[in-house]
Design a protein around this motif. Structure first.
Motif, mmCIF file in Angstrom:
data_model
loop_
_atom_site.group_PDB
_atom_site.id
_atom_site.type_symbol
_atom_site.label_atom_id
_atom_site.label_comp_id
_atom_site.label_asym_id
_atom_site.label_seq_id
_atom_site.Cartn_x
_atom_site.Cartn_y
_atom_site.Cartn_z
ATOM 1 N N ARG A 38 -5.073 0.551 0.583
ATOM 2 C CA ARG A 38 -4.754 -0.857 0.802
ATOM 3 C C ARG A 38 -4.458 -1.072 2.287
ATOM 4 O O ARG A 38 -3.669 -0.329 2.878
ATOM 5 C CB ARG A 38 -3.539 -1.213 -0.048
ATOM 6 C CG ARG A 38 -3.234 -2.685 -0.209
ATOM 7 C CD ARG A 38 -2.297 -2.857 -1.397
ATOM 8 N NE ARG A 38 -1.840 -4.216 -1.533
ATOM 9 C CZ ARG A 38 -0.602 -4.633 -1.245
ATOM 10 N NH1 ARG A 38 0.277 -3.756 -0.769
ATOM 11 N NH2 ARG A 38 -0.246 -5.876 -1.424
ATOM 12 N N GLU A 60 -8.619 -3.644 -0.247
ATOM 13 C CA GLU A 60 -8.900 -2.210 -0.275
ATOM 14 C C GLU A 60 -10.030 -1.903 0.698
ATOM 15 O O GLU A 60 -11.065 -2.565 0.680
ATOM 16 C CB GLU A 60 -9.299 -1.795 -1.693
ATOM 17 C CG GLU A 60 -9.574 -0.318 -1.851
ATOM 18 C CD GLU A 60 -9.916 0.028 -3.280
ATOM 19 O OE1 GLU A 60 -11.082 0.425 -3.517
ATOM 20 O OE2 GLU A 60 -9.041 -0.108 -4.152
ATOM 21 N N PRO A 104 0.615 0.832 -1.019
ATOM 22 C CA PRO A 104 0.020 0.282 -2.230
ATOM 23 C C PRO A 104 1.096 -0.306 -3.120
ATOM 24 O O PRO A 104 2.284 0.021 -2.977
ATOM 25 C CB PRO A 104 -0.646 1.498 -2.894
ATOM 26 C CG PRO A 104 0.155 2.653 -2.409
ATOM 27 C CD PRO A 104 0.577 2.309 -1.009
ATOM 28 N N THR A 120 -9.164 0.410 -10.153
ATOM 29 C CA THR A 120 -8.550 0.414 -8.831
ATOM 30 C C THR A 120 -8.493 1.858 -8.333
ATOM 31 O O THR A 120 -8.544 2.802 -9.123
ATOM 32 C CB THR A 120 -7.125 -0.166 -8.857
ATOM 33 O OG1 THR A 120 -6.323 0.588 -9.775
ATOM 34 C CG2 THR A 120 -7.147 -1.626 -9.296
#
Length: 320
Positions: A10, A32, A65, A307
């Motif tokens: 991130r 991202e 993150p 993710t």
């Protein structure tokens, strides 16, 4: 500025979007990091995929993150992934795994430095090189990041090269978006326990000729399904699903659609069929590994709720 090790993480990027009264105007992007090159970086945000030329970047940095996986969680997932892609030739170096499959794919022919190698780090890397040299193979080490950052730093100092980062992505099976309604006449997804000859041909075309070791990697998992979609007898889409990690993890791999049949939702159909099978046998989460530069696959998996859990790079020892 960001580095290759930040791919899959991130980040926030402050971008110059114009000039007003002699002063730059800025806009911030949070997302991202999917790709980092000499000319641009690519972010996947809630609005989609965005390329930002380096010339427009005022500042860029990694941000924490929303949920950072623990070292134990990274190690457990790496071991589940190893079970899902099992090299036939294996050895242990303390807690590290040494793997070989006659050169078929980097994952099955690399050391996995997770755990304590029972010796100092330089000696462990020397032992890895000797093991692969005895097999007549180049020494490769997969470095899950940030867990294996000390190993990566030692390899940097020794001049080991590194491929582009691979994203290890996860999603709870219960959170996958529902499958789209079946269109009348849409081909079904068939799941089998052994791959068909043309399924294997697709795998060979993507990964290289299939030796006995390669077939072992593909098939030697107790809980496994091979997905295939046919239109008028022609194989148009494939996929592979495994359940490992004490039955918790559904591993998805080799999701492939024939070029002329893409953008019809076939990859989604394959993923949903394998997810339904995995859930039926007790898996609760899915994982996959995708190259960070795969412009088609990364947005697809993001749309399905995947993710990035962590990343890895395959490092190669210098020649000679």
């Amino acid at each position: 500025m960001l580095r290759q090790e930040d791919v899959g993480q991130r980040v926030v990027v402050r971008r110059i979007v114009g000039i007003r009264a002699g002063r730059p105007l800025f806009s911030d992007l949070l997302g991202e990091l999917a790709e980092l090159s000499e000319s641009h970086l690519t972010l996947v945000t809630t609005q989609g995929r965005t390329e930002v030329p380096r010339a427009e970047i005022h500042r860029a940095r990694r941000v924490p993150p929303s949920r950072r996986p623990t070292a134990a969680a990274v190690a457990a997932l790496e071991h589940a992934a190893d079970e899902a892609w099992p090299a036939p030739t294996r050895a242990r170096l303390g807690g590290w795994l040494l793997r070989s499959a006659d050169g078929w794919t980097g994952r099955a022919n690399s050391a996995l430095p997770v755990g304590d190698p029972d010796r100092p780090l330089p000696a462990a890397i020397d032992a890895v090189q000797r093991w692969y040299a005895d097999l007549g193979r180049p020494a490769l080490i997969n470095t899950p990041l940030p867990l294996a950052a000390p190993v990566s730093a030692e390899l940097d100092a020794r001049g080991w090269s590194g491929g582009r980062p691979t994203l290890v992505q996860t999603a709870p099976l219960a959170a996958l978006p529902p499958a789209r309604p079946t269109v009348a006449g849409a081909p079904p997804v068939e799941l089998t326990t052994t791959p068909s000859a043309d399924w294997l041909a697709v795998a060979a075309n993507r990964k290289g000729d299939l030796s006995a070791a390669a077939r072992h990697v593909l098939t030697a998992v107790p809980q496994i399904r091979f997905a295939q979609v046919r239109v008028d007898g022609r194989l148009v889409a494939v996929g592979r699903g495994t359940v490992t990690g004490a039955g918790r993890w559904l591993g998805l791999s080799l999701i492939e659609v024939a070029p002329e049949d893409r953008r019809r939702g076939l990859a989604r159909q394959v993923v949903h069929a394998l997810a339904a099978w995995g859930a039926a046998v007790g898996a609760t989460n899915a994982f996959l590994q995708v190259e960070q530069g795969n412009a088609e696959a990364v947005p697809l998996y993001r749309a399905l709720g995947f993710t990035t859990h962590h990343t890895y790079r395959t490092r190669t020892a210098p020649a000679g």
